[in-house]
Design a protein around this motif. Structure first.
Motif, short mmCIF file in Angstrom:
data_model
loop_
_atom_site.label_atom_id
_atom_site.label_comp_id
_atom_site.label_asym_id
_atom_site.label_seq_id
_atom_site.Cartn_x
_atom_site.Cartn_y
_atom_site.Cartn_z
N UNK A 1 -2.22 -8.56 -11.37
CA UNK A 1 -1.14 -7.60 -11.60
C UNK A 1 -1.07 -6.70 -10.37
N UNK A 2 -0.26 -7.11 -9.41
CA UNK A 2 -0.21 -6.39 -8.14
C UNK A 2 0.38 -5.00 -8.28
N UNK A 3 1.33 -4.81 -9.20
CA UNK A 3 1.86 -3.46 -9.41
C UNK A 3 0.76 -2.52 -9.86
N UNK A 4 -0.03 -2.94 -10.82
CA UNK A 4 -1.12 -2.10 -11.32
C UNK A 4 -2.17 -1.88 -10.25
N UNK A 5 -2.49 -2.93 -9.53
CA UNK A 5 -3.53 -2.84 -8.50
C UNK A 5 -3.11 -1.90 -7.37
N UNK A 6 -1.88 -2.05 -6.87
CA UNK A 6 -1.42 -1.19 -5.78
C UNK A 6 -1.27 0.26 -6.24
N UNK A 7 -0.86 0.42 -7.48
CA UNK A 7 -0.78 1.78 -8.03
C UNK A 7 -2.15 2.43 -8.05
N UNK A 8 -3.17 1.67 -8.47
CA UNK A 8 -4.53 2.20 -8.49
C UNK A 8 -4.99 2.59 -7.09
N UNK A 9 -4.69 1.75 -6.10
CA UNK A 9 -5.05 2.09 -4.73
C UNK A 9 -4.38 3.39 -4.28
N UNK A 10 -3.11 3.56 -4.64
CA UNK A 10 -2.42 4.80 -4.30
C UNK A 10 -3.06 5.99 -4.99
N UNK A 11 -3.45 5.80 -6.25
CA UNK A 11 -4.02 6.89 -7.02
C UNK A 11 -5.35 7.37 -6.45
N UNK A 12 -6.11 6.48 -5.85
CA UNK A 12 -7.39 6.91 -5.27
C UNK A 12 -7.25 7.32 -3.82
N UNK A 13 -6.03 7.31 -3.30
CA UNK A 13 -5.79 7.79 -1.94
C UNK A 13 -5.95 6.76 -0.84
N UNK A 14 -6.00 5.48 -1.20
CA UNK A 14 -6.11 4.45 -0.17
C UNK A 14 -4.75 4.28 0.51
N UNK A 15 -4.74 4.37 1.83
CA UNK A 15 -3.48 4.26 2.58
C UNK A 15 -3.74 3.52 3.89
N UNK A 16 -4.20 2.29 3.74
CA UNK A 16 -4.52 1.49 4.91
C UNK A 16 -4.00 0.07 4.68
N UNK A 17 -4.61 -0.90 5.24
CA UNK A 17 -4.05 -2.24 5.29
C UNK A 17 -4.26 -3.02 3.99
N UNK A 18 -3.29 -3.87 3.67
CA UNK A 18 -3.43 -4.95 2.71
C UNK A 18 -3.50 -6.22 3.56
N UNK A 19 -4.72 -6.70 3.79
CA UNK A 19 -4.95 -7.79 4.73
C UNK A 19 -4.92 -9.12 3.98
#
Length: 275
Positions: free
Chosen positions: A231-249
Motif C-alpha cells: 500500500x504505497x499511499x499508506x507507506x509514503x504517508x507514514x514516511x511523511x509523518x515521521x519527517x522523512x524527506x529524501x530519496x525513494x530509490x
C-alpha cells in the motif's frame, strides 16, 4: 521526497552514460553500487584524485548521488570487506555524499541472529559508526531478510547494540510485506533512524501460497513499485509523518521488466503519488 534508483542493474554502463540517462529521464538520485571490482564509480580512483571527474559529470544534471552502496553479506567476518567499507565511507565523504548503504551481514557461524547482533555486530559497527560521525556521514543498513535484520526485533537489537545516531536504516518494505510484518508500523517505530529507502514492491502469488504454505518457496516475488501488494499511499504517508524527506530509490528486481523500462515504470507510479 524524490525518486532515484539503485544502479546495480545498469552496472555495465559507464558512469557518464548512467548519469546522462538518469538525468534525461527525470531521476533525481543515484544510489551507486560500488565494490572492489566494479569500476562504474571506482572508489580507489575517487580517493586518488578522481572526485573532480565525478562532480564534473554530475554538474548541471539536477541529479545527486544519494548513497554509495556496498552490500556485503560477510561484513561481520571479513576483514577485507570491513576495510573496503571504510574506503567507501572515505569516498562518500570526499564526494560530499552523506549516506553509505550496506547491510548488517549474515549470522556468524555457530550463532543465531540475536547472538550475532549482540556480540559481533557491535564489534564491527561501533567503530564504523564513530568513524561515520566524524566525517558527517550516516550508515544505512538495508533490512534484507537474509541478513541479521529480519524482523523488527532484530532492528531494535541492532540499534540498541549500536545506539550511535550515525547508524540507521535503508528501509525496504518489500522484505517485510511477505513476512506479514507491518511495514507502516515499522516506519513509525523506527522513523528517526530511516536515512535512505528502497522502493521495491512484493507480489504474493496466492494460488501458489495456498498450495505450498508459508514455509515453502515460490509464493512471492519482487516487483516494480505499483506492481505488487504494498500500500504505497499508506507507506509514503507514514514516511511523511515521521519527517522523512529524501530519496525513494527504486531497487529493480522485477523479472518482467528490462532495467530501463522497469525504472521508468516505477518512477511514473511513485511520482503520481508524490504530487
Amino acid at each position: 521526497m524524490f525518486v532515484g534508483l539503485l544502479t546495480a542493474p545498469l552496472r555495465e554502463w559507464s558512469f557518464e552514460k548512467l548519469v546522462e540517462w538518469a538525468s534525461a529521464n527525470g531521476f533525481r538520485g543515484l544510489e551507486v553500487s560500488v565494490s572492489p571490482t566494479l569500476k562504474q564509480l571506482d572508489v580507489d580512483r575517487v580517493l586518488s584524485g578522481g572526485a573532480g571527474e565525478v562532480r564534473k559529470t554530475l554538474a548541471g544534471k539536477d541529479l545527486e548521488i544519494t548513497s554509495l552502496a556496498y552490500y556485503s553479506f560477510k561484513v561481520l567476518e571479513s576483514g577485507e570487506d570491513q576495510a573496503f567499507l571504510g574506503k567507501v565511507m572515505e569516498a562518500a565523504s570526499t564526494l560530499d555524499v552523506e549516506v553509505v548503504c550496506t547491510n548488517a551481514g549474515g549470522p556468524v557461524a555457530g550463532k543465531d541472529k540475536r547472538q550475532t547482533l549482540s556480540e559481533d555486530f557491535p564489534r564491527v559497527f561501533k567503530p564504523l559508526a564513530e568513524r561515520a560521525g566524524e566525517h558527517g556521514l550516516r550508515i544505512a543498513l538495508e533490512n534484507w531478510y537474509a541478513t541479521n535484520l529480519q524482523g523488527l526485533d532484530h532492528f531494535q537489537a541492532a540499534l540498541t547494540a549500536v545506539p550511535d545516531k550515525a547508524l540507521g536504516l535503508n528501509f525496504d518494505p518489500s522484505h517485510l510485506m511477505w513476512q506479514q510484518i507491518d511495514y507502516v508500523e515499522a516506519v513509525h517505530r523506527f522513523g528517526d533512524r530511516i536515512y535512505h529507502t528502497h522502493a521495491k514492491d512484493t507480489e504474493v502469488l496466492w494460488f501458489r501460497l495456498r498450495q505450498v504454505g508459508v514455509l515453502d518457496r515460490g509464493w512471492w516475488r519482487y516487483r516494480i513499485p505499483g506492481r505488487g501488494g504494498i500500500d504505497w499511499n499508506a507507506y509514503l504517508t507514514a514516511l511523511k509523518e515521521v519527517g522523512y524527506d529524501y530519496v525513494l530509490s527504486i531497487e529493480h528486481e522485477d523479472p518482467f521488466f528490462p532495467p530501463e523500462a522497469g525504472f521508468l515504470d516505477g518512477k511514473r507510479y511513485l511520482e503520481n503519488l508524490l504530487l
